[in-house]
Design a protein around this motif. Structure first.
Motif, mmCIF file in Angstrom:
data_model
loop_
_atom_site.group_PDB
_atom_site.id
_atom_site.type_symbol
_atom_site.label_atom_id
_atom_site.label_comp_id
_atom_site.label_asym_id
_atom_site.label_seq_id
_atom_site.Cartn_x
_atom_site.Cartn_y
_atom_site.Cartn_z
ATOM 1 N N HIS A 218 0.835 -1.199 0.000
ATOM 2 C CA HIS A 218 0.000 0.000 0.000
ATOM 3 C C HIS A 218 0.873 1.254 0.000
ATOM 4 O O HIS A 218 1.632 1.493 0.949
ATOM 5 C CB HIS A 218 -0.897 -0.014 1.240
ATOM 6 N N PHE A 219 0.769 2.041 -1.053
ATOM 7 C CA PHE A 219 1.451 3.337 -1.105
ATOM 8 C C PHE A 219 0.421 4.424 -0.821
ATOM 9 O O PHE A 219 -0.432 4.734 -1.652
ATOM 10 C CB PHE A 219 2.093 3.564 -2.478
ATOM 11 N N ASP A 220 0.502 4.988 0.373
ATOM 12 C CA ASP A 220 -0.404 6.042 0.824
ATOM 13 C C ASP A 220 0.361 7.369 0.738
ATOM 14 O O ASP A 220 1.192 7.677 1.593
ATOM 15 C CB ASP A 220 -0.835 5.750 2.260
ATOM 16 N N PHE A 221 0.073 8.139 -0.308
ATOM 17 C CA PHE A 221 0.841 9.359 -0.559
ATOM 18 C C PHE A 221 0.694 10.363 0.583
ATOM 19 O O PHE A 221 1.680 10.988 0.994
ATOM 20 C CB PHE A 221 0.386 9.987 -1.877
ATOM 21 N N GLY A 222 -0.508 10.523 1.109
ATOM 22 C CA GLY A 222 -0.703 11.452 2.219
ATOM 23 C C GLY A 222 0.128 11.069 3.429
ATOM 24 O O GLY A 222 0.729 11.929 4.089
ATOM 25 N N HIS A 223 0.165 9.772 3.718
ATOM 26 C CA HIS A 223 0.974 9.298 4.841
ATOM 27 C C HIS A 223 2.450 9.576 4.593
ATOM 28 O O HIS A 223 3.182 9.984 5.515
ATOM 29 C CB HIS A 223 0.753 7.797 5.039
ATOM 30 N N GLN A 224 2.898 9.371 3.355
ATOM 31 C CA GLN A 224 4.294 9.644 3.029
ATOM 32 C C GLN A 224 4.624 11.126 3.202
ATOM 33 O O GLN A 224 5.708 11.480 3.686
ATOM 34 C CB GLN A 224 4.600 9.195 1.596
ATOM 35 N N LEU A 225 3.688 12.002 2.821
ATOM 36 C CA LEU A 225 3.916 13.439 3.010
ATOM 37 C C LEU A 225 4.036 13.778 4.488
ATOM 38 O O LEU A 225 4.898 14.584 4.883
ATOM 39 C CB LEU A 225 2.774 14.238 2.382
ATOM 40 N N ARG A 226 3.194 13.171 5.318
ATOM 41 C CA ARG A 226 3.249 13.452 6.755
ATOM 42 C C ARG A 226 4.549 12.931 7.365
ATOM 43 O O ARG A 226 5.108 13.557 8.285
ATOM 44 C CB ARG A 226 2.020 12.851 7.448
ATOM 45 N N LEU A 227 5.046 11.798 6.874
ATOM 46 C CA LEU A 227 6.340 11.292 7.340
ATOM 47 C C LEU A 227 7.456 12.274 6.989
ATOM 48 O O LEU A 227 8.341 12.540 7.807
ATOM 49 C CB LEU A 227 6.634 9.929 6.707
ATOM 50 N N ILE A 228 7.411 12.790 5.763
ATOM 51 C CA ILE A 228 8.447 13.737 5.319
ATOM 52 C C ILE A 228 8.427 14.991 6.187
ATOM 53 O O ILE A 228 9.484 15.495 6.600
ATOM 54 C CB ILE A 228 8.246 14.087 3.837
ATOM 55 N N LYS A 229 7.244 15.480 6.491
ATOM 56 C CA LYS A 229 7.143 16.680 7.329
ATOM 57 C C LYS A 229 7.787 16.454 8.700
ATOM 58 O O LYS A 229 8.395 17.372 9.277
ATOM 59 C CB LYS A 229 5.678 17.090 7.495
ATOM 60 N N SER A 230 7.683 15.222 9.209
ATOM 61 C CA SER A 230 8.259 14.921 10.525
ATOM 62 C C SER A 230 9.743 14.562 10.441
ATOM 63 O O SER A 230 10.379 14.295 11.463
ATOM 64 C CB SER A 230 7.499 13.759 11.172
ATOM 65 N N GLY A 231 10.300 14.544 9.214
ATOM 66 C CA GLY A 231 11.708 14.239 9.036
ATOM 67 C C GLY A 231 11.995 12.785 8.732
ATOM 68 O O GLY A 231 13.169 12.393 8.630
ATOM 69 N N ASP A 232 10.945 11.967 8.559
ATOM 70 C CA ASP A 232 11.128 10.549 8.288
ATOM 71 C C ASP A 232 10.831 10.246 6.818
ATOM 72 O O ASP A 232 10.695 11.148 5.992
ATOM 73 C CB ASP A 232 10.202 9.716 9.193
ATOM 74 N N GLY A 233 10.700 8.952 6.506
ATOM 75 C CA GLY A 233 10.343 8.555 5.145
ATOM 76 C C GLY A 233 11.344 9.046 4.127
ATOM 77 O O GLY A 233 12.555 8.889 4.286
ATOM 78 N N ALA A 234 10.826 9.656 3.069
ATOM 79 C CA ALA A 234 11.666 10.095 1.960
ATOM 80 C C ALA A 234 12.292 11.463 2.182
ATOM 81 O O ALA A 234 12.817 12.060 1.239
ATOM 82 C CB ALA A 234 10.835 10.122 0.672
ATOM 83 N N ALA A 235 12.273 11.959 3.420
ATOM 84 C CA ALA A 235 12.755 13.320 3.689
ATOM 85 C C ALA A 235 14.173 13.531 3.181
ATOM 86 O O ALA A 235 14.500 14.572 2.601
ATOM 87 C CB ALA A 235 12.674 13.618 5.188
ATOM 88 N N ARG A 236 15.045 12.543 3.357
ATOM 89 C CA ARG A 236 16.448 12.705 2.963
ATOM 90 C C ARG A 236 16.626 12.679 1.448
ATOM 91 O O ARG A 236 17.666 13.113 0.941
ATOM 92 C CB ARG A 236 17.300 11.601 3.589
ATOM 93 N N ALA A 237 15.636 12.178 0.733
ATOM 94 C CA ALA A 237 15.727 12.123 -0.734
ATOM 95 C C ALA A 237 15.306 13.442 -1.375
ATOM 96 O O ALA A 237 15.471 13.613 -2.582
ATOM 97 C CB ALA A 237 14.859 10.988 -1.270
#
Length: 228
Positions: A39-58
């Motif tokens: 499951h790729f949940d784009f909204g969840h991925q955006l929220r992870l990035i905002k918190s510094g996790d997920g794809a933030a470093r990319a």
């Protein structure tokens, strides 16, 4: 930087609150008749990035600032910001590939693409083989969010009446046209009406049953052809 991917995907389309995320999570947990899914949940991925996790470093700092703005305002990524969406998806697939090597499972796409422009960008990464359209009006959406029917709205900061209305109107103008976009490309569109009490389990069984019936029809047609 990213690996090459050519994944098959089922795209969930529906307004915020229609039940896409709980359905995507169920499909990832149970699979479907045609195999396992991620499951790729784009909204969840955006929220992870905002918190510094997920794809933030990319992402670059300006791109991370854009993600924060998208979350706070509810707006969609602009055409010139489409690279952010593809980078997030590629980052996600790279991590899935690492966990599930050598084969990437099929995808449930939820929240991406949200525009026709984004759909064209994703064609180099995924091939959408079916669309699942969750249909409901604004009143149904608002009541579902208030009741937290899908169980996924706890702690959400973007469920104010103004922002939910804005997202719904934006969905009608920008995202729902994807249905015609894919239908014109002969991608099957599975439609189901959503009401206030429609549960994730009901949506899952609708999709499971529909795919099983479609598979049975195809087998019947094949047997008929071989008998001639």
């Amino acid at each position: 930087m990213f690996a090459n991917h050519n994944c098959l995907a089922t795209l969930l389309i529906g307004p915020t609150g229609s039940g896409k995320t709980p359905l995507g999570e169920l499909i990832a947990a149970r699979g479907l008749p045609d195999g396992p899914y991620i499951h790729f949940d784009f909204g969840h991925q955006l929220r992870l990035i905002k918190s510094g996790d997920g794809a933030a470093r990319a992402l670059t700092r300006p791109d991370r600032q854009t993600v924060a703005e998208v979350l706070s305002t509810g707006r969609l990524l602009k055409p010139e910001e489409g690279h952010i969406a593809t980078q997030i998806l590629r980052w996600f697939l790279d991590n899935v590939r690492y966990r599930t090597a050598p084969k990437t499972p099929k995808l449930i796409l939820n929240g991406l693409p949200r525009t026709v422009e984004q759909a064209t960008l994703l064609e180099a990464i995924v091939r959408v083989e079916r669309v699942v359209l969750l249909e409901c009006d604004f009143q149904i959406v608002w009541e579902r969010i208030q009741k937290n029917t899908g169980g996924d709205r706890t702690g959400r900061q973007d469920d104010t009446p103004e922002l939910v209305r804005f997202k719904f109107e934006q969905y009608l103008a920008e995202t729902k046209p994807l249905v015609d976009y894919y239908a014109n490309r002969h991608v099957p569109v599975l439609r189901t009406e959503i009401d206030v009490t429609t549960s994730p389990d009901q949506l899952y069984h609708f999709l499971e049953r529909t795919l099983e019936e479609d598979s049975h029809r195809r087998v019947t047609r094949w047997q008929g052809n071989t008998a001639r």
